[in-house]
Design a protein around this motif. Sequence first.
Motif, PDB file in Angstrom:
ATOM      1  N   PHE A  77      -3.378   6.454 -10.131  1.00 55.77           N
ATOM      2  CA  PHE A  77      -3.979   6.496 -11.477  1.00 55.77           C
ATOM      3  C   PHE A  77      -5.370   5.910 -11.548  1.00 55.77           C
ATOM      4  N   GLY A  78      -5.899   5.381 -10.461  1.00 57.19           N
ATOM      5  CA  GLY A  78      -7.265   4.870 -10.434  1.00 57.19           C
ATOM      6  C   GLY A  78      -7.400   3.450 -10.958  1.00 57.19           C
ATOM      7  N   PRO A  79      -8.634   2.958 -11.064  1.00 53.19           N
ATOM      8  CA  PRO A  79      -8.870   1.597 -11.552  1.00 53.19           C
ATOM      9  C   PRO A  79      -8.393   1.424 -12.992  1.00 53.19           C
ATOM     10  N   GLU A 110     -11.923   4.396  -0.940  1.00 53.62           N
ATOM     11  CA  GLU A 110     -11.721   5.719  -0.360  1.00 53.62           C
ATOM     12  C   GLU A 110     -10.228   5.952  -0.247  1.00 53.62           C
ATOM     13  N   ILE A 111      -9.804   7.148  -0.677  1.00 46.06           N
ATOM     14  CA  ILE A 111      -8.397   7.522  -0.606  1.00 46.06           C
ATOM     15  C   ILE A 111      -8.280   8.714   0.342  1.00 46.06           C
ATOM     16  N   GLY A 112      -7.521   8.529   1.397  1.00 47.41           N
ATOM     17  CA  GLY A 112      -7.225   9.608   2.355  1.00 47.41           C
ATOM     18  C   GLY A 112      -5.741   9.508   2.660  1.00 47.41           C
ATOM     19  N   ALA A 113      -5.417   9.452   3.925  1.00 45.92           N
ATOM     20  CA  ALA A 113      -4.016   9.236   4.306  1.00 45.92           C
ATOM     21  C   ALA A 113      -3.588   7.819   3.905  1.00 45.92           C
ATOM     22  N   HIS A 114      -4.576   6.932   3.792  1.00 49.65           N
ATOM     23  CA  HIS A 114      -4.358   5.558   3.330  1.00 49.65           C
ATOM     24  C   HIS A 114      -5.600   5.127   2.545  1.00 49.65           C
ATOM     25  N   VAL A 115      -5.611   3.901   2.078  1.00 49.08           N
ATOM     26  CA  VAL A 115      -6.710   3.387   1.253  1.00 49.08           C
ATOM     27  C   VAL A 115      -7.632   2.514   2.099  1.00 49.08           C
ATOM     28  N   THR A 116      -8.935   2.678   1.872  1.00 51.51           N
ATOM     29  CA  THR A 116      -9.911   1.743   2.436  1.00 51.51           C
ATOM     30  C   THR A 116     -10.771   1.216   1.298  1.00 51.51           C
ATOM     31  N   ILE A 117     -11.106  -0.056   1.393  1.00 54.93           N
ATOM     32  CA  ILE A 117     -11.981  -0.707   0.421  1.00 54.93           C
ATOM     33  C   ILE A 117     -13.217  -1.166   1.182  1.00 54.93           C
ATOM     34  N   ASP A 118     -14.380  -0.657   0.782  1.00 53.89           N
ATOM     35  CA  ASP A 118     -15.638  -0.966   1.465  1.00 53.89           C
ATOM     36  C   ASP A 118     -15.504  -0.774   2.974  1.00 53.89           C
ATOM     37  N   GLY A 151     -10.942   8.470  -5.505  1.00 51.96           N
ATOM     38  CA  GLY A 151     -11.762   7.423  -4.899  1.00 51.96           C
ATOM     39  C   GLY A 151     -13.091   7.282  -5.608  1.00 51.96           C
ATOM     40  N   GLY A 152     -13.895   6.332  -5.147  1.00 48.90           N
ATOM     41  CA  GLY A 152     -15.202   6.083  -5.737  1.00 48.90           C
ATOM     42  C   GLY A 152     -15.436   4.597  -5.909  1.00 48.90           C
ATOM     43  N   VAL A 153     -16.457   4.265  -6.671  1.00 49.61           N
ATOM     44  CA  VAL A 153     -16.807   2.868  -6.919  1.00 49.61           C
ATOM     45  C   VAL A 153     -16.019   2.373  -8.137  1.00 49.61           C
ATOM     46  N   VAL A 154     -15.427   1.190  -8.011  1.00 50.36           N
ATOM     47  CA  VAL A 154     -14.689   0.607  -9.133  1.00 50.36           C
ATOM     48  C   VAL A 154     -15.704   0.267 -10.221  1.00 50.36           C
ATOM     49  N   PRO A 155     -15.520   0.820 -11.436  1.00 50.29           N
ATOM     50  CA  PRO A 155     -16.493   0.586 -12.507  1.00 50.29           C
ATOM     51  C   PRO A 155     -16.521  -0.865 -12.985  1.00 50.29           C
ATOM     52  N   ALA A 156     -17.618  -1.231 -13.638  1.00 53.35           N
ATOM     53  CA  ALA A 156     -17.744  -2.572 -14.227  1.00 53.35           C
ATOM     54  C   ALA A 156     -16.571  -2.810 -15.172  1.00 53.35           C
ATOM     55  N   GLY A 157     -16.044  -4.014 -15.142  1.00 60.33           N
ATOM     56  CA  GLY A 157     -14.946  -4.386 -16.024  1.00 60.33           C
ATOM     57  C   GLY A 157     -13.596  -3.820 -15.618  1.00 60.33           C
ATOM     58  N   SER A 158     -13.479  -3.320 -14.379  1.00 61.33           N
ATOM     59  CA  SER A 158     -12.230  -2.714 -13.923  1.00 61.33           C
ATOM     60  C   SER A 158     -11.739  -3.356 -12.633  1.00 61.33           C
ATOM     61  N   VAL A 159     -10.468  -3.109 -12.335  1.00 62.18           N
ATOM     62  CA  VAL A 159      -9.855  -3.585 -11.091  1.00 62.18           C
ATOM     63  C   VAL A 159      -9.019  -2.445 -10.504  1.00 62.18           C
ATOM     64  N   VAL A 214     -12.454  -5.005  -6.896  1.00 60.43           N
ATOM     65  CA  VAL A 214     -13.025  -5.323  -8.209  1.00 60.43           C
ATOM     66  C   VAL A 214     -14.292  -4.485  -8.404  1.00 60.43           C
ATOM     67  N   ALA A 215     -14.905  -4.629  -9.553  1.00 59.87           N
ATOM     68  CA  ALA A 215     -16.094  -3.848  -9.904  1.00 59.87           C
ATOM     69  C   ALA A 215     -17.132  -3.855  -8.785  1.00 59.87           C
ATOM     70  N   GLY A 216     -17.646  -2.665  -8.498  1.00 57.18           N
ATOM     71  CA  GLY A 216     -18.699  -2.524  -7.499  1.00 57.18           C
ATOM     72  C   GLY A 216     -18.194  -2.206  -6.100  1.00 57.18           C
TER      73      GLY A 216
END
Length: 188
Positions: free
Chosen positions: A168-170, A113-121, A145-153, A107-109
């Motif tokens: 396709f991103g958040p 990270e996207i590499g061979a797989h996904v990591t969240i925090d 990859g990057g920080v999930v923007p406000a109001g996004s999932v 969720v927002a904030g």
Amino acid sequence: MKTPVFAFCTRSAQRTHAVVLLALAASVASGGVAAAIVGGFRINLTPSEPLGLWRIVALDRPAARGDLVFICPPLTAAIREGRARGYLRVGSCPGAIAPLIKTIIAVAGQHVEIGAHVTIDGRPIPFSDLTERDGAGRPMTPFPGGVVPAGSVFVYSAFRSSYDSRYFGPLPASGIVGLAQQVLTYAP
């Protein structure tokens, strides 16, 4: 050995049951489909989640990690490409795309990270390895990859070939139609 349900019925009763089942199937195939859509039911024909009948349940709180949701994606370049390639079905969302059934994994904030797989925090997501090419051999471009923007999932499916936020991103949380509830499904 089980005895079939109709084994104890007379031929006349069997015909009556068959006619009733045929009439039920015909009603579902015609007006029943429209009624099901209006009633919040959807049929999932994609392998990202179990196949079959699902229900959209109102979400009366902010979306949270772990929620399985129906969500309408905005018409971004990645979504248009996914539709052109046949990854997305026709439906009631903007651009005539069907709502996606996906799990919210960030969720927002939160940092993705996207590499061979996904990591969240910094925490790896199981079964999140990326596909380099689709079934037709076309290259798949991952979200950087990057920080999930406000109001996004950030949404995801454990099915390896799922077209989700890995590509396709958040998505805006405002696109959430509701929670996805299985009614009558089949997971092969």
